[in-house]
Each structure stands twice: as structure tokens, then as C-alpha cells.
Design an enzyme around this catalytic site. Structure first.
Site, PDB file in Angstrom:
ATOM      1  N   SER A  61      -2.032   2.036  -8.451  1.00 12.82           N
ATOM      2  CA  SER A  61      -2.298   1.164  -9.410  1.00 12.82           C
ATOM      3  C   SER A  61      -2.847   1.966 -10.542  1.00 12.82           C
ATOM      4  CB  SER A  61      -3.135   0.033  -9.164  1.00 12.82           C
ATOM      5  OG  SER A  61      -2.640  -0.930  -8.201  1.00 12.82           O
TER       6      SER A  61
HETATM    7  N1  SAM Z   1      -4.059  -0.418  -3.917  1.00 11.93           N
HETATM    8  C1  SAM Z   1      -3.121   0.386  -3.906  1.00 11.93           C
HETATM    9  C2  SAM Z   1      -3.537   1.867  -4.270  1.00 11.93           C
HETATM   10  O1  SAM Z   1      -4.560   1.866  -4.673  1.00 11.93           O
HETATM   11  O2  SAM Z   1      -2.729   2.609  -4.510  1.00 11.93           O
HETATM   12  C3  SAM Z   1      -1.981  -0.019  -4.759  1.00 11.93           C
HETATM   13  C4  SAM Z   1      -0.798  -0.591  -4.072  1.00 11.93           C
HETATM   14  S1  SAM Z   1       0.725  -0.842  -4.362  1.00 11.93           S
HETATM   15  C5  SAM Z   1       0.611  -1.516  -6.095  1.00 11.93           C
HETATM   16  C6  SAM Z   1       1.156  -2.381  -3.494  1.00 11.93           C
HETATM   17  C7  SAM Z   1       1.269  -2.238  -1.936  1.00 11.93           C
HETATM   18  O3  SAM Z   1       1.385  -3.442  -1.456  1.00 11.93           O
HETATM   19  C8  SAM Z   1       2.199  -1.321  -1.738  1.00 11.93           C
HETATM   20  O4  SAM Z   1       1.981  -0.178  -0.904  1.00 11.93           O
HETATM   21  C9  SAM Z   1       3.155  -2.242  -0.619  1.00 11.93           C
HETATM   22  O5  SAM Z   1       3.914  -1.736   0.563  1.00 11.93           O
HETATM   23  C10 SAM Z   1       2.056  -3.334  -0.249  1.00 11.93           C
HETATM   24  N2  SAM Z   1       2.507  -4.505   0.184  1.00 11.93           N
HETATM   25  C11 SAM Z   1       3.305  -5.403  -0.183  1.00 11.93           C
HETATM   26  N3  SAM Z   1       3.382  -6.483   0.580  1.00 11.93           N
HETATM   27  C12 SAM Z   1       2.507  -6.316   1.490  1.00 11.93           C
HETATM   28  C13 SAM Z   1       2.061  -7.249   2.724  1.00 11.93           C
HETATM   29  N4  SAM Z   1       2.775  -8.402   2.927  1.00 11.93           N
HETATM   30  N5  SAM Z   1       1.167  -6.770   3.485  1.00 11.93           N
HETATM   31  C14 SAM Z   1       0.635  -5.541   3.213  1.00 11.93           C
HETATM   32  N6  SAM Z   1       0.928  -4.701   2.259  1.00 11.93           N
HETATM   33  C15 SAM Z   1       1.918  -5.101   1.642  1.00 11.93           C
END
Ligand code: SAM
Length: 216
Positions: A61
Site C-alpha cells: 500500500s
Molecule cells: N498490508 C500490505 C503491505 O503492507 O504490503 C498490503 C497488502 S495488499 C494491498 C493486500 C493483501 O491481502 C495481498 O497480499 C493479498 O494476497 C491479501 N489477501 C487478500 N485476501 C485475503 C484473505 N482472505 N486472507 C488473507 N490475505 C488476503
């Protein structure tokens, strides 16, 4: 040799001037080396204020979004926080610096390779108050519930009730909701267990995929 510390200081100063972030958020963002959380190819852009690809179709993000979410949660030392969507691990690292050694960040990621990379980095940086779980965070993580604060870094079709139920009384939850158009919601549970929801405006996140998320 790039001067990452200086770039980080400039980034945090801009966030401070433009968002009036608290001292604890400022201190945490000054401490965490964001350039270690992005793929090598993007290292020179690590301190610019936009999301970057981290592989597997996912993103780290933008720094301002991390700052805004930390600010809205009003994180305090000693709190137990659940993050859904570890991604690069950067956001959880910032939160871990705010809650400190008496606190805990539990972070869930559905893509094992990303979770493992984040675990290795925390080990290398000596961040011991973060527990990384591989799995579907749309159902939360009952084993360590209830949490003082919960935040989701992927957009859900609706506010996941399962997460609201794992929030302590007096706790706060942040979750982006929507598909094509998404809004950031702050959900507060008061001391009687009553729920209040506020819409903080339009945002852009990757989809939450899982039982209480979207289909893959
Ligand atoms: N917080 C992160 C960072 O600092 O890099 C940003 C993460 S990215 C915008 C969103 C993440 O959510 C992705 O890595 C994706 O694989 C994960 N994601 C999506 N659905 C999910 C779920 N049901 N459970 C866990 N992770 C999930």
C-alpha cells in the site's frame, strides 16, 4: 549507494505536514526500512507515495494509506492488533513498532510465498511482536481473539461480521468495502457492544479473496 534514511525522513516529513500524523505513527514510519519490503527492481521508488507491485498480482500500500489507517485506529502501546492481508509485511511492521514489545500484531496472508517472505524479513529486522499466519483472513483468527484493533488491507464485498465479532468492546476495525467503487469504513464497537460505522471516503485496494470475501 542510495541514502534510504534521508529519503525516508523526507517522505515522513511530507506525511506529517500534509496529514498531521501523530508522533507515534511518525516515529514508527521513520524506523521501518520500507525499501526492504519492496522487490529489488522497485527499491529506488520505495519512498515515493504510491503503491508498488510485490508479485502474485498484489501490492504494497501507499505510505499515506498506511499512515491514515494507523491514525484512524488510534493505536496504543500494548494493544493486540489483527491485520488481514500481510502482503509485503510493511504495514504490520509499522503497527508493530507502535504497539511495542508489550503488544502483538497477528497478520494473516493467503499467499504462502508472501507470508514466508514477510516472516524472514521480521526475523532479519528483529521484529518479534508479529505473528504471521498463512490462511483466509476473511474469517479472522479466532485463536487469538478478541483484538483491540483490526484492519483489512484488501477490499471486502461487505463489512465481514466475523471480524466485527472478534473485536473487543471499545475496539476499532478498518475495512475497505466495495468492488469497482470502494470506500474505507471505520467500525467502532462501544463498551456496550453497540456498533457505529463511518465512511471515510473512496479508496483503491486489491480484492479480499475468501469465505467472506470475493471469489478468486
Ligand atoms: N498490508 C500490505 C503491505 O503492507 O504490503 C498490503 C497488502 S495488499 C494491498 C493486500 C493483501 O491481502 C495481498 O497480499 C493479498 O494476497 C491479501 N489477501 C487478500 N485476501 C485475503 C484473505 N482472505 N486472507 C488473507 N490475505 C488476503
Amino acid at each position: 549507494m542510495e541514502n534510504y534514511e534521508n529519503k525516508r525522513k523526507i517522505m515522513v516529513k511530507r506525511l506529517k505536514d500534509e496529514l498531521s500524523i501523530s508522533e507515534s505513527v511518525e516515529k514508527a514510519m521513520l524506523e521501518v526500512p520500507r525499501h526492504l519490503f519492496v522487490p529489488e527492481h522497485y527499491v529506488s521508488e520505495a519512498y515515493n507515495d504510491y503503491p508498488l507491485p510485490i508479485g502474485y498480482g498484489q501490492t504494497i500500500s501507499a505510505p499515506h494509506m498506511v499512515a491514515i489507517m494507523c491514525q484512524l485506529l488510534e493505536l496504543k502501546e500494548g494493544e493486540k492488533v489483527l491485520e488481514v492481508g500481510t502482503g509485503s509485511g510493511y504495514h504490520a511492521a509499522v503497527v508493530s513498532r507502535i504497539v511495542g514489545d508489550r503488544g502483538l500484531v497477528v497478520t494473516i496472508e493467503r499467499i504462502p510465498e508472501l507470508a514466508e517472505k514477510a516472516m524472514e524479513l521480521y526475523e532479519r529486522l528483529g521484529y518479534r511482536n508479529i505473528k504471521v499466519i498463512i490462511g483466509d483472513g476473511s474469517v479472522g483468527y479466532e485463536e487469538l481473539a478478541p483484538y483491540d484493533k483490526i484492519y483489512v488491507t484488501a477490499s471486502a464485498p461487505r463489512i465481514p461480521e466475523k471480524l466485527v465479532s472478534q473485536l473487543k468492546k471499545g475496539g476499532k476495525l478498518i475495512v475497505p468495502v466495495g468492488d469497482f467503487v470502494q470506500y474505507l469504513y471505520l467500525v467502532e464497537k462501544d463498551h456496550h457492544g453497540r456498533i457505529e460505522k463511518k465512511n471515510w471516503g473512496a479508496v483503491r485496494f486489491v480484492p479480499l479473496v475468501g469465505k467472506n470475501g470475493f471469489e478468486e
